[in-house]
Design a protein around this motif. Structure first.
Motif, PDB file in Angstrom:
ATOM      1  N   SER A  21       0.817  -1.217   0.000  1.00 43.45           N
ATOM      2  CA  SER A  21       0.000   0.000   0.000  1.00 43.45           C
ATOM      3  C   SER A  21       0.847   1.261   0.000  1.00 43.45           C
ATOM      4  N   ASN A  22       2.009   1.229   0.671  1.00 43.80           N
ATOM      5  CA  ASN A  22       2.847   2.428   0.691  1.00 43.80           C
ATOM      6  C   ASN A  22       3.496   2.684  -0.674  1.00 43.80           C
ATOM      7  N   VAL A  23       3.715   1.607  -1.434  1.00 50.03           N
ATOM      8  CA  VAL A  23       4.236   1.774  -2.793  1.00 50.03           C
ATOM      9  C   VAL A  23       3.146   2.359  -3.689  1.00 50.03           C
ATOM     10  N   VAL A  24       1.931   1.845  -3.567  1.00 49.98           N
ATOM     11  CA  VAL A  24       0.808   2.377  -4.349  1.00 49.98           C
ATOM     12  C   VAL A  24       0.632   3.864  -4.051  1.00 49.98           C
ATOM     13  N   ALA A  25       0.710   4.214  -2.778  1.00 48.58           N
ATOM     14  CA  ALA A  25       0.559   5.616  -2.388  1.00 48.58           C
ATOM     15  C   ALA A  25       1.665   6.473  -3.002  1.00 48.58           C
ATOM     16  N   GLY A  26       2.888   5.985  -2.970  1.00 49.65           N
ATOM     17  CA  GLY A  26       4.008   6.725  -3.550  1.00 49.65           C
ATOM     18  C   GLY A  26       3.890   6.884  -5.046  1.00 49.65           C
ATOM     19  N   LEU A  27       3.402   5.842  -5.714  1.00 52.83           N
ATOM     20  CA  LEU A  27       3.193   5.907  -7.160  1.00 52.83           C
ATOM     21  C   LEU A  27       2.118   6.938  -7.496  1.00 52.83           C
ATOM     22  N   ASN A  28       1.026   6.929  -6.739  1.00 51.24           N
ATOM     23  CA  ASN A  28      -0.079   7.854  -7.001  1.00 51.24           C
ATOM     24  C   ASN A  28       0.235   9.289  -6.606  1.00 51.24           C
ATOM     25  N   ARG A  29       1.228   9.463  -5.751  1.00 54.27           N
ATOM     26  CA  ARG A  29       1.651  10.821  -5.403  1.00 54.27           C
ATOM     27  C   ARG A  29       2.739  11.339  -6.341  1.00 54.27           C
ATOM     28  N   GLY A  30       3.213  10.482  -7.229  1.00 54.78           N
ATOM     29  CA  GLY A  30       4.260  10.904  -8.149  1.00 54.78           C
ATOM     30  C   GLY A  30       5.628  10.938  -7.528  1.00 54.78           C
ATOM     31  N   GLU A  31       5.789  10.318  -6.371  1.00 50.87           N
ATOM     32  CA  GLU A  31       7.079  10.296  -5.683  1.00 50.87           C
ATOM     33  C   GLU A  31       7.935   9.121  -6.119  1.00 50.87           C
ATOM     34  N   LEU A  32       7.286   8.086  -6.642  1.00 56.88           N
ATOM     35  CA  LEU A  32       7.975   6.880  -7.089  1.00 56.88           C
ATOM     36  C   LEU A  32       7.661   6.620  -8.546  1.00 56.88           C
ATOM     37  N   GLU A  33       8.564   5.951  -9.235  1.00 56.15           N
ATOM     38  CA  GLU A  33       8.268   5.455 -10.571  1.00 56.15           C
ATOM     39  C   GLU A  33       8.066   3.954 -10.480  1.00 56.15           C
ATOM     40  N   SER A  34       7.288   3.418 -11.386  1.00 55.59           N
ATOM     41  CA  SER A  34       7.034   1.978 -11.374  1.00 55.59           C
ATOM     42  C   SER A  34       8.300   1.225 -11.774  1.00 55.59           C
ATOM     43  N   VAL A  35       8.474   0.026 -11.217  1.00 54.23           N
ATOM     44  CA  VAL A  35       9.654  -0.773 -11.535  1.00 54.23           C
ATOM     45  C   VAL A  35       9.321  -1.964 -12.424  1.00 54.23           C
ATOM     46  N   ASN A  36       8.031  -2.194 -12.662  1.00 53.48           N
ATOM     47  CA  ASN A  36       7.624  -3.245 -13.598  1.00 53.48           C
ATOM     48  C   ASN A  36       6.202  -2.965 -14.081  1.00 53.48           C
ATOM     49  N   LEU A  37       5.722  -3.805 -14.979  1.00 53.88           N
ATOM     50  CA  LEU A  37       4.402  -3.594 -15.574  1.00 53.88           C
ATOM     51  C   LEU A  37       3.294  -3.707 -14.536  1.00 53.88           C
ATOM     52  N   VAL A  38       3.448  -4.598 -13.574  1.00 52.44           N
ATOM     53  CA  VAL A  38       2.426  -4.770 -12.535  1.00 52.44           C
ATOM     54  C   VAL A  38       2.210  -3.460 -11.788  1.00 52.44           C
ATOM     55  N   GLU A  39       3.299  -2.829 -11.372  1.00 58.73           N
ATOM     56  CA  GLU A  39       3.176  -1.547 -10.681  1.00 58.73           C
ATOM     57  C   GLU A  39       2.616  -0.468 -11.607  1.00 58.73           C
ATOM     58  N   PHE A  40       3.063  -0.479 -12.830  1.00 56.61           N
ATOM     59  CA  PHE A  40       2.595   0.506 -13.810  1.00 56.61           C
ATOM     60  C   PHE A  40       1.073   0.469 -13.935  1.00 56.61           C
ATOM     61  N   LEU A  41       0.518  -0.735 -13.855  1.00 58.38           N
ATOM     62  CA  LEU A  41      -0.918  -0.899 -14.058  1.00 58.38           C
ATOM     63  C   LEU A  41      -1.763  -0.554 -12.838  1.00 58.38           C
ATOM     64  N   VAL A  42      -1.144  -0.447 -11.663  1.00 59.30           N
ATOM     65  CA  VAL A  42      -1.934  -0.119 -10.471  1.00 59.30           C
ATOM     66  C   VAL A  42      -2.040   1.392 -10.252  1.00 59.30           C
ATOM     67  N   ILE A  43      -1.327   2.173 -11.021  1.00 59.37           N
ATOM     68  CA  ILE A  43      -1.334   3.624 -10.817  1.00 59.37           C
ATOM     69  C   ILE A  43      -2.686   4.220 -11.205  1.00 59.37           C
ATOM     70  N   ASP A  44      -3.224   5.031 -10.322  1.00 61.36           N
ATOM     71  CA  ASP A  44      -4.474   5.740 -10.558  1.00 61.36           C
ATOM     72  C   ASP A  44      -4.113   7.095 -11.178  1.00 61.36           C
ATOM     73  N   HIS A  45      -4.386   7.265 -12.454  1.00 63.08           N
ATOM     74  CA  HIS A  45      -3.973   8.466 -13.161  1.00 63.08           C
ATOM     75  C   HIS A  45      -4.697   9.719 -12.668  1.00 63.08           C
ATOM     76  N   VAL A  46      -5.930   9.550 -12.200  1.00 62.38           N
ATOM     77  CA  VAL A  46      -6.675  10.695 -11.666  1.00 62.38           C
ATOM     78  C   VAL A  46      -5.990  11.203 -10.395  1.00 62.38           C
ATOM     79  N   LYS A  47      -5.662  10.290  -9.496  1.00 65.71           N
ATOM     80  CA  LYS A  47      -4.980  10.663  -8.255  1.00 65.71           C
ATOM     81  C   LYS A  47      -3.597  11.235  -8.553  1.00 65.71           C
ATOM     82  N   LEU A  48      -2.912  10.635  -9.527  1.00 66.85           N
ATOM     83  CA  LEU A  48      -1.574  11.092  -9.872  1.00 66.85           C
ATOM     84  C   LEU A  48      -1.606  12.531 -10.376  1.00 66.85           C
ATOM     85  N   PHE A  49      -2.550  12.850 -11.253  1.00 68.23           N
ATOM     86  CA  PHE A  49      -2.619  14.213 -11.772  1.00 68.23           C
ATOM     87  C   PHE A  49      -2.911  15.216 -10.659  1.00 68.23           C
ATOM     88  N   LYS A  50      -3.836  14.866  -9.768  1.00 73.88           N
ATOM     89  CA  LYS A  50      -4.148  15.767  -8.652  1.00 73.88           C
ATOM     90  C   LYS A  50      -2.912  16.017  -7.791  1.00 73.88           C
TER      91      LYS A  50
END
Length: 275
Positions: A21-50
């Motif tokens: 969950s902390n990785v998902v949160a970091g990805l959605n906050r734009g603080e982390l980049e995904s390290v594989n396709l699985v992570e790439f696919l869990v990113i919520d683009h709406v949350k990320l843009f906000k």
């Protein structure tokens, strides 16, 4: 949240449900980049843009328009979302003095998805020449993140597939580049049957158009580039087996290096299965 540097050194999860969950949160906050396709696919683009909107030089009206477009795209496939989001940024900022500033902010953002949005802004810009597209794509082609590197060639190929055939010599300097990621981009962008992208019929029928380009990398010492050249030829072998067999034989006769042997062996894998 755990230390960001610790999280950046993580190994990616195998399943979406296993992404912490902390990785998902970091990805959605734009603080982390995904390290594989699985992570790439869990990113919520709406949350990320906000989350990243305050870091971009967007006026409120522009941000609202882009945010609404991203929200409408939530049910689309990830590639469709990336293409359409890049287009939304481009169209919204096309006449804005802030366009290039926002583009640069996105192109250097910690989030790989935000960098992808920037790359697709260029895809949507119909005024860019093929030479300019290659110039602007180079930073994405040599990005440390593999996902961004894949997006780099797709962003050029999607709007400029015809130019890849007519102006293929423009890829030659990239194929000679000291950076192996640039060399790999030059080959990957011109594959006859691009992965996740439309095919280039002229190269399927006449792969010899790209022979000089491929020859520049036939002795490349980097496996990442070798695999790209081999995959290019394997693509071509499905429509022009005669040409690929002849070229591989000629290469081996002219330069019997271990790198060339590996490329040709992999290039002929589909033909060996059919034999």
């Amino acid at each position: 949240m755990a230390d960001l540097e610790t999280l950046r050194a993580r190994k990616g999860a195998v399943r979406r449900s296993e992404v912490p969950s902390n990785v998902v949160a970091g990805l959605n906050r734009g603080e982390l980049e995904s390290v594989n396709l699985v992570e790439f696919l869990v990113i919520d683009h709406v949350k990320l843009f906000k989350a990243v909107r305050p870091t971009l030089s967007l006026e409120d009206a522009a941000a609202k328009k882009i945010g609404a477009a991203i929200k409408r795209l939530a049910s689309e496939g990830v590639m469709q979302r990336l293409v359409a989001t890049g287009a939304a940024f481009h169209e919204t900022l096309a006449d804005s003095d802030a366009r290039e500033e926002v583009y640069q902010q996105m192109a250097t953002h910690p989030s790989d998805v935000v960098r992808n949005w920037a790359a697709y802004m260029d895809t949507a810009d119909t005024k860019l020449t093929f030479a300019k597209r290659l110039q602007r794509a180079r930073k994405f082609a040599t990005d440390p993140n593999m996902g961004v590197r894949e997006i780099a060639w797709m962003c050029v190929r999607l709007p400029a597939a015809d130019s890849i055939v007519s102006d293929i010599e423009r890829l030659h300097p990239l194929a000679r580049n000291k950076n192996h990621l640039a060399r790999r981009f030059a080959i990957e962008v011109s594959r006859p049957c691009g992965v996740w992208c439309k095919h280039i019929p002229d190269l399927k029928k006449r792969p010899e158009i790209a022979e000089e380009l491929l020859t520049l990398c036939r002795e490349d010492a980097t496996k990442y580039v070798q695999d790209s050249v081999a995959n290019w030829l394997n693509d071509a072998s499905k429509t022009r087996p005669d040409y690929v067999q002849e070229l591989c034989a000629r290469w081996l006769a002219e330069c019997d290096s271990p790198h060339t042997r590996r490329i040709t062996h992999r290039a002929l894998r589909t033909l060996r299965k059919k034999a």
